[in-house]
Design a protein around this motif. Structure first.
Motif, PDB file in Angstrom:
ATOM      1  N   MET A  95       0.190  11.398  -8.019  1.00 39.03           N
ATOM      2  CA  MET A  95       1.172  11.321  -6.939  1.00 39.03           C
ATOM      3  C   MET A  95       1.062   9.992  -6.215  1.00 39.03           C
ATOM      4  N   TYR A  96       2.212   9.356  -6.010  1.00 41.20           N
ATOM      5  CA  TYR A  96       2.346   8.250  -5.068  1.00 41.20           C
ATOM      6  C   TYR A  96       3.333   8.704  -3.998  1.00 41.20           C
ATOM      7  N   GLY A  97       3.005   8.437  -2.722  1.00 36.37           N
ATOM      8  CA  GLY A  97       3.870   8.882  -1.643  1.00 36.37           C
ATOM      9  C   GLY A  97       4.189   7.786  -0.649  1.00 36.37           C
ATOM     10  N   GLU A  98       5.289   7.980   0.042  1.00 35.28           N
ATOM     11  CA  GLU A  98       5.714   7.053   1.092  1.00 35.28           C
ATOM     12  C   GLU A  98       4.829   7.196   2.336  1.00 35.28           C
ATOM     13  N   HIS A  99       4.643   6.142   3.084  1.00 34.54           N
ATOM     14  CA  HIS A  99       5.440   4.917   3.052  1.00 34.54           C
ATOM     15  C   HIS A  99       4.860   3.940   2.030  1.00 34.54           C
ATOM     16  N   PHE A 100       5.749   3.325   1.236  1.00 28.77           N
ATOM     17  CA  PHE A 100       5.391   2.288   0.285  1.00 28.77           C
ATOM     18  C   PHE A 100       5.664   0.955   0.978  1.00 28.77           C
ATOM     19  N   ASP A 101       4.607   0.174   1.204  1.00 30.87           N
ATOM     20  CA  ASP A 101       4.722  -1.047   2.008  1.00 30.87           C
ATOM     21  C   ASP A 101       5.234  -2.216   1.167  1.00 30.87           C
ATOM     22  N   ILE A 102       6.529  -2.167   0.869  1.00 26.32           N
ATOM     23  CA  ILE A 102       7.201  -3.237   0.144  1.00 26.32           C
ATOM     24  C   ILE A 102       8.418  -3.675   0.958  1.00 26.32           C
ATOM     25  N   PRO A 103       8.952  -4.868   0.687  1.00 30.81           N
ATOM     26  CA  PRO A 103      10.220  -5.235   1.325  1.00 30.81           C
ATOM     27  C   PRO A 103      11.326  -4.292   0.855  1.00 30.81           C
ATOM     28  N   THR A 104      12.398  -4.230   1.625  1.00 30.63           N
ATOM     29  CA  THR A 104      13.549  -3.435   1.190  1.00 30.63           C
ATOM     30  C   THR A 104      14.015  -3.924  -0.173  1.00 30.63           C
ATOM     31  N   PRO A 105      14.041  -3.057  -1.196  1.00 29.11           N
ATOM     32  CA  PRO A 105      14.430  -3.510  -2.535  1.00 29.11           C
ATOM     33  C   PRO A 105      15.863  -4.032  -2.570  1.00 29.11           C
ATOM     34  N   ASP A 106      16.111  -4.955  -3.484  1.00 29.06           N
ATOM     35  CA  ASP A 106      17.493  -5.361  -3.732  1.00 29.06           C
ATOM     36  C   ASP A 106      18.294  -4.189  -4.284  1.00 29.06           C
ATOM     37  N   GLU A 107      17.651  -3.398  -5.146  1.00 27.89           N
ATOM     38  CA  GLU A 107      18.290  -2.217  -5.727  1.00 27.89           C
ATOM     39  C   GLU A 107      17.249  -1.106  -5.839  1.00 27.89           C
ATOM     40  N   LEU A 108      17.612   0.085  -5.447  1.00 32.24           N
ATOM     41  CA  LEU A 108      16.758   1.255  -5.614  1.00 32.24           C
ATOM     42  C   LEU A 108      17.334   2.095  -6.742  1.00 32.24           C
ATOM     43  N   ILE A 109      16.540   2.366  -7.763  1.00 27.43           N
ATOM     44  CA  ILE A 109      17.046   2.991  -8.980  1.00 27.43           C
ATOM     45  C   ILE A 109      16.509   4.406  -9.179  1.00 27.43           C
ATOM     46  N   ASP A 122       0.833  -1.201   0.000  1.00 26.53           N
ATOM     47  CA  ASP A 122       0.000   0.000   0.000  1.00 26.53           C
ATOM     48  C   ASP A 122       0.869   1.254   0.000  1.00 26.53           C
ATOM     49  N   LEU A 123       0.219   2.422  -0.198  1.00 24.13           N
ATOM     50  CA  LEU A 123       0.943   3.690  -0.339  1.00 24.13           C
ATOM     51  C   LEU A 123      -0.038   4.845  -0.214  1.00 24.13           C
ATOM     52  N   LYS A 124       0.473   6.078  -0.250  1.00 25.50           N
ATOM     53  CA  LYS A 124      -0.371   7.272  -0.358  1.00 25.50           C
ATOM     54  C   LYS A 124      -0.534   7.628  -1.832  1.00 25.50           C
ATOM     55  N   TRP A 125      -1.657   8.271  -2.198  1.00 23.74           N
ATOM     56  CA  TRP A 125      -1.841   8.676  -3.584  1.00 23.74           C
ATOM     57  C   TRP A 125      -2.733   9.913  -3.655  1.00 23.74           C
ATOM     58  N   ARG A 126      -2.609  10.638  -4.778  1.00 26.65           N
ATOM     59  CA  ARG A 126      -3.430  11.827  -5.015  1.00 26.65           C
ATOM     60  C   ARG A 126      -3.462  12.095  -6.519  1.00 26.65           C
ATOM     61  N   GLU A 127      -4.649  12.233  -7.074  1.00 27.12           N
ATOM     62  CA  GLU A 127      -4.789  12.593  -8.491  1.00 27.12           C
ATOM     63  C   GLU A 127      -4.938  14.100  -8.587  1.00 27.12           C
ATOM     64  N   ALA A 128      -3.841  14.765  -8.964  1.00 25.25           N
ATOM     65  CA  ALA A 128      -3.881  16.223  -9.023  1.00 25.25           C
ATOM     66  C   ALA A 128      -3.101  16.786 -10.205  1.00 25.25           C
ATOM     67  N   GLY A 129      -2.635  15.927 -11.102  1.00 27.98           N
ATOM     68  CA  GLY A 129      -1.905  16.403 -12.273  1.00 27.98           C
ATOM     69  C   GLY A 129      -0.653  17.168 -11.919  1.00 27.98           C
ATOM     70  N   SER A 173      11.147   9.472  -6.743  1.00 24.89           N
ATOM     71  CA  SER A 173      10.347  10.569  -7.300  1.00 24.89           C
ATOM     72  C   SER A 173      10.110  11.667  -6.279  1.00 24.89           C
ATOM     73  N   TRP A 174      10.060  12.895  -6.797  1.00 19.99           N
ATOM     74  CA  TRP A 174       9.611  14.067  -6.045  1.00 19.99           C
ATOM     75  C   TRP A 174       8.386  14.627  -6.751  1.00 19.99           C
ATOM     76  N   PHE A 175       7.388  15.052  -5.950  1.00 21.71           N
ATOM     77  CA  PHE A 175       6.168  15.640  -6.494  1.00 21.71           C
ATOM     78  C   PHE A 175       5.991  17.063  -5.958  1.00 21.71           C
ATOM     79  N   GLU A 176       5.228  17.866  -6.703  1.00 24.68           N
ATOM     80  CA  GLU A 176       5.014  19.261  -6.324  1.00 24.68           C
ATOM     81  C   GLU A 176       4.394  19.410  -4.943  1.00 24.68           C
ATOM     82  N   GLY A 177       3.591  18.428  -4.533  1.00 28.25           N
ATOM     83  CA  GLY A 177       2.966  18.487  -3.219  1.00 28.25           C
ATOM     84  C   GLY A 177       3.920  18.229  -2.075  1.00 28.25           C
ATOM     85  N   GLY A 178       5.164  17.837  -2.393  1.00 30.56           N
ATOM     86  CA  GLY A 178       6.182  17.642  -1.370  1.00 30.56           C
ATOM     87  C   GLY A 178       6.533  16.202  -1.091  1.00 30.56           C
ATOM     88  N   GLU A 179       5.723  15.264  -1.592  1.00 33.87           N
ATOM     89  CA  GLU A 179       5.989  13.858  -1.308  1.00 33.87           C
ATOM     90  C   GLU A 179       7.164  13.321  -2.137  1.00 33.87           C
TER      91      GLU A 179
END
Length: 238
Positions: free
Chosen positions: A150-164, A114-121, A167-173
């Protein structure tokens, strides 16, 4: 390489605004630029028998690309388990946007996803945080999208093997928008952008990331291990 692109194909048939952006479906747009990279591509959608993902189709698929959003629960448990097993056996998986909530991804992650989200263009900047990774080949320091969900943290996933990508969004997330995982013999790449009402998959840099991700996720003929009880090596060699 043989690539199958899977999509629910519901938004495009039910919403004229989405159909205007992807008149032939998100899956056909993605399949077209993967084909441009030199791969053999086919598509499958939710309302086909077995969701288009029969044992025969999956057996011939080197990498599966998955886009889903509004109909995750309509994917049968049998097909979701079938896809999971193929990943464990070595099929690559590229998971796009809202497919973070798909049955397949959640089964492979073992978390709620799961995660935070917002449709705001809002404007999104995807910053490359691992410039040495092959998925970032041909990119600059970041990709900028004028409008995205917008998708925002916390993103409920296991610690990735690699983070590539982050993202930054205008709303600050901020959000971990590009991450890789290994499960069994399979490699998984999650890539965040791709809300259906925006032309994200027409962006050449986004296309490049997915092309690179498909190439990275393919199994390079790694050995298949046999598990369980076994004889000592000296007996096996006789």
């Amino acid at each position: 390489m043989k690539v199958t692109v899977w999509n629910e194909f519901r938004h495009e048939q039910e919403d004229t605004a989405v159909a205007a952006v992807y008149p032939h479906g998100i899956h056909e747009t993605i399949a077209a630029f993967i084909k441009e990279a030199g791969h053999e591509t086919k598509t499958a959608v939710l309302d086909e028998p077995e969701h288009g993902l029969t044992e025969e189709v999956l057996a011939e698929t080197d990498v599966l690309v998955w886009w889903g959003h509004k109909a995750h629960e309509e994917v049968s448990e049998e097909v979701a388990e079938r896809v999971k097993q193929r990943v464990l056996d070595g099929m690559g998986l590229v998971v796009l946007h809202s497919a973070h909530f798909s049955k397949v991804f959640k089964k492979l992650m073992g978390t709620g996803c799961d995660l935070k989200w917002r449709e705001a263009g809002e404007k999104e900047r995807l910053w490359v945080v691992d410039p040495t990774h092959p998925i970032t080949e041909g990119l600059g320091e970041y990709i900028e999208l004028e409008k995205e969900e917008m998708y925002g943290e916390h993103f409920d996933i296991p610690t990735p093997d690699e983070l590539i990508f982050i993202s930054w969004f205008e709303g600050g997330e901020v959000f971990r928008s590009g991450a890789t995982f290994k499960r069994g013999r399979g490699k998984i790449f999650y890539f965040r952008p791709g809300h259906e009402t925006y032309p994200t998959y027409h962006n050449k840099e986004i296309q490049k990331v997915i092309q690179n991700g498909v190439k990275w996720a393919a199994n390079t003929n790694t050995p298949k291990h046999v598990y369980g009880n076994r004889q000592p090596l000296e007996k096996l060699s006789k």
